[in-house]
Design a protein around this motif. Sequence first.
Motif, PDB file in Angstrom:
ATOM      1  N   HIS A  14       0.813  -1.219   0.000  1.00  0.00           N
ATOM      2  CA  HIS A  14       0.000   0.000   0.000  1.00  0.00           C
ATOM      3  C   HIS A  14       0.850   1.274   0.000  1.00  0.00           C
ATOM      4  CE1 HIS A  14      -4.227   1.516   1.444  1.00  0.00           C
ATOM      5  NE2 HIS A  14      -3.790   2.177   0.406  1.00  0.00           N
ATOM      6  N   HIS A  35     -10.431   6.485   1.175  1.00  0.00           N
ATOM      7  CA  HIS A  35      -9.589   5.344   1.516  1.00  0.00           C
ATOM      8  C   HIS A  35     -10.426   4.208   2.094  1.00  0.00           C
ATOM      9  CE1 HIS A  35      -6.534   3.721   4.691  1.00  0.00           C
ATOM     10  NE2 HIS A  35      -6.458   3.001   3.595  1.00  0.00           N
ATOM     11  N   ASP A  37     -10.325   0.604   3.702  1.00  0.00           N
ATOM     12  CA  ASP A  37      -9.274  -0.184   4.363  1.00  0.00           C
ATOM     13  C   ASP A  37      -9.817  -0.685   5.703  1.00  0.00           C
ATOM     14  OD1 ASP A  37      -6.693  -1.041   5.476  1.00  0.00           O
ATOM     15  OD2 ASP A  37      -5.738   0.439   4.174  1.00  0.00           O
ATOM     16  N   ASP A  41      -3.838   3.465   8.493  1.00  0.00           N
ATOM     17  CA  ASP A  41      -2.618   3.755   7.715  1.00  0.00           C
ATOM     18  C   ASP A  41      -2.109   5.175   7.942  1.00  0.00           C
ATOM     19  OD1 ASP A  41      -2.903   1.179   6.815  1.00  0.00           O
ATOM     20  OD2 ASP A  41      -3.352   1.695   4.735  1.00  0.00           O
ATOM     21  N   HIS A  53       3.545   0.693   4.718  1.00  0.00           N
ATOM     22  CA  HIS A  53       2.136   0.587   4.328  1.00  0.00           C
ATOM     23  C   HIS A  53       1.180   0.865   5.501  1.00  0.00           C
ATOM     24  CE1 HIS A  53       1.424  -4.007   5.274  1.00  0.00           C
ATOM     25  NE2 HIS A  53       2.043  -3.385   6.245  1.00  0.00           N
ATOM     26  N   ASP A 128      -7.590  -0.697  -0.251  1.00  0.00           N
ATOM     27  CA  ASP A 128      -6.827  -1.815   0.315  1.00  0.00           C
ATOM     28  C   ASP A 128      -7.773  -3.009   0.337  1.00  0.00           C
ATOM     29  OD1 ASP A 128      -5.678  -3.689   2.142  1.00  0.00           O
ATOM     30  OD2 ASP A 128      -4.499  -2.075   3.051  1.00  0.00           O
TER      31      ASP A 128
HETATM   32 MN   LIG Z   1      -3.739  -0.289   3.935  1.00  0.00          MN
END
Ligand SMILES: [Mn+2]
Length: 218
Positions: A14, A35, A37, A41, A53, A128
């Motif tokens: 990532h 994002h 995920d 992050d 990542h 992700d």
């Molecule tokens: Mn990630």
Amino acid sequence: MAKDKRIIAVGGDHTIALPMLRAVNKVHGPVALLHFDAHLDTWDTYFDEPITHGTMFRRAFEEGLLIEDKSMHVGIRGPVYDQDDFLRDHEFGFQIIRRTDIDDIGVPAAIAKVRERLGNTPVYLSVDIDVLDPAFAPGTGPPEMGGLHSRELLRLLRGLNGINIVGADVVEVAPAYDHTDITSLAAATVVFDMMGLMVNSGSLRPNENDYRLEVPAV
Ligand SMILES: [Mn+2]
């Protein structure tokens, strides 16, 4: 990269999102980050390293690549290592729709919140694959139980029709941990949908909901 060109990265680690954001900024200036995920992050360091990542979106914020108070995480769950994680993340101007929020408010309301926040700003979309439940995407580094169903992720993405997506990535697919190519199938489908979104980016094409069958109340 010309202003009318849009870019998608497929991976892999990532961390690629950081150089992608730098490249997109050179053409479009600061962007809103959307994002998807299981994890934020936005740690400061991970295994004492500043660029990993688990840290690249804090670096992106520090480098001025993100529009403050426009970025969002969607699908967050899993372990939090420090009680300050959410506090720091909030200070970087992120808003969070947790995976459990989607259970509570439903996908259409989550789409409405995302659309309201992003508005007409240029958006970098980062997916992700661990945002999905391990049942749908087992082939990833840190699988986390209780994730999105693939149909929820696809509907969330398709709800972004008309949003000005200037760059994107689909990352953290680890073929060595995959079986029956199920994780790769999920990632490839997300890339396909991203390309569709980019074709419609910034236009006022109708949403798929406009074609929805009227289902009579029972
Ligand atoms: Mn990630």
